[in-house]
Design a protein around this motif. Structure first.
Motif, short mmCIF file in Angstrom:
data_model
loop_
_atom_site.label_atom_id
_atom_site.label_comp_id
_atom_site.label_asym_id
_atom_site.label_seq_id
_atom_site.Cartn_x
_atom_site.Cartn_y
_atom_site.Cartn_z
N GLY A 70 0.90 -1.17 -0.05
CA GLY A 70 0.04 0.11 0.07
C GLY A 70 0.95 1.26 -0.16
N ASN A 71 0.62 2.11 1.09
CA ASN A 71 1.39 3.33 1.27
C ASN A 71 2.62 3.17 2.13
OD1 ASN A 71 -0.44 4.77 -0.31
ND2 ASN A 71 -1.74 5.19 1.27
N VAL A 72 2.72 1.91 2.37
CA VAL A 72 3.98 1.65 3.39
C VAL A 72 5.17 0.65 2.56
CG1 VAL A 72 4.68 0.29 5.61
CG2 VAL A 72 2.42 1.59 5.28
N THR A 73 6.38 0.98 2.80
CA THR A 73 7.58 0.21 2.42
C THR A 73 8.16 -0.46 3.86
OG1 THR A 73 7.92 1.93 0.59
CG2 THR A 73 9.84 0.36 1.17
N GLU A 74 8.05 -1.86 3.44
CA GLU A 74 8.39 -2.76 4.58
C GLU A 74 10.01 -2.84 4.29
OE1 GLU A 74 6.76 -6.33 6.93
OE2 GLU A 74 7.07 -6.63 4.85
N ARG A 75 10.88 -2.80 5.15
CA ARG A 75 12.33 -3.09 4.86
C ARG A 75 12.45 -4.57 5.56
NH1 ARG A 75 15.65 1.50 3.97
NH2 ARG A 75 17.38 0.57 5.29
N VAL A 76 13.18 -5.27 4.91
CA VAL A 76 13.55 -6.55 5.37
C VAL A 76 14.94 -6.67 5.20
CG1 VAL A 76 13.39 -9.21 4.70
CG2 VAL A 76 11.47 -7.92 3.90
#
Length: 210
Positions: A70-76
């Motif tokens: 969505g509007n969020v970037t998840e950093r792995v």
């Protein structure tokens, strides 16, 4: 991911020894985000995120990928190595130095030799990793059960003579393209896994390995 990474900077060593951060490093054997780690470790996401940034700053974890949700970037993230060794060089002036009091019969000197081994091989690994090369090395790991202290002393004497003979045969101080190598041979008793239940051996308290 490396099999083993050597930590040489004091700040990085301090960071890795933090209990929460060491748990995060272990958990990141498999890539994960702050949210995933929070669930695995039972910690608040904000706290995990803070420790992740500190570990990344010291090069102990790295960004594996970014996922858009969505509007969020998840950093792995993932750990940079499966395991870590802290080099004695991180202790600077107080790191062990075998040259201070060389004594073949001293367990403390053997420990200093081991510390120097970690420091030197760790430095080689770090440099080789930057250059994309491999380190030429050789190791032997064996166990021997002695019937008596006399047998142990005889073994140590024969081993010392054998190593001295090999070194004398192959060492060439005048070789123009020669490269210096260090040979370290140690002999020590294997620590008892159940010291509280077993009676100590008569010579267990002695420092002398023979």
């Amino acid at each position: 991911m490396l099999d083993v990474a050597v930590i040489e900077e004091p700040a990085a060593a301090e960071s890795s020894l933090d209990p929460i951060r060491s748990r995060i490093l272990a958990a990141l054997a498999e890539p994960g985000s702050a949210a995933m780690l929070a669930g695995r470790l039972g910690l608040p996401r904000q706290k995990v995120n803070y420790h992740l940034k500190e570990l990344e700053r010291h090069g102990l974890v790295e960004l594996a990928e970014e996922r858009r949700k969505g509007n969020v970037t998840e950093r792995v993230y993932r750990a940079t190595a499966a395991s870590y060794v802290i080099s004695p060089s991180a202790l600077a002036a107080v790191s062990p130095d075998p040259a201070r009091s060389p004594d073949q019969l001293s367990a403390r000197w053997l420990l200093a030799l081991g510390a120097r081994l970690v420091q030197e091989v760790g430095s080689l690994l770090t440099g080789a990793a930057r250059a994309g090369q491999r380190v030429a090395s050789f190791g032997i790991d064996a166990e021997v059960r002695f019937a008596s202290a006399a047998d142990r002393a005889a073994f140590a004497e024969e081993l010392a003579q054998a190593v001295a003979g090999l070194v004398g045969r192959y060492h060439d101080e005048s070789a123009p393209q020669g490269r210096r190598h260090r040979v370290v041979v140690g002999l020590h008793q294997i620590p008892d896994p159940h010291p509280a239940t077993d009676s100590p051996r008569p010579d267990a308290a002695q420092e002398n390995p023979r």
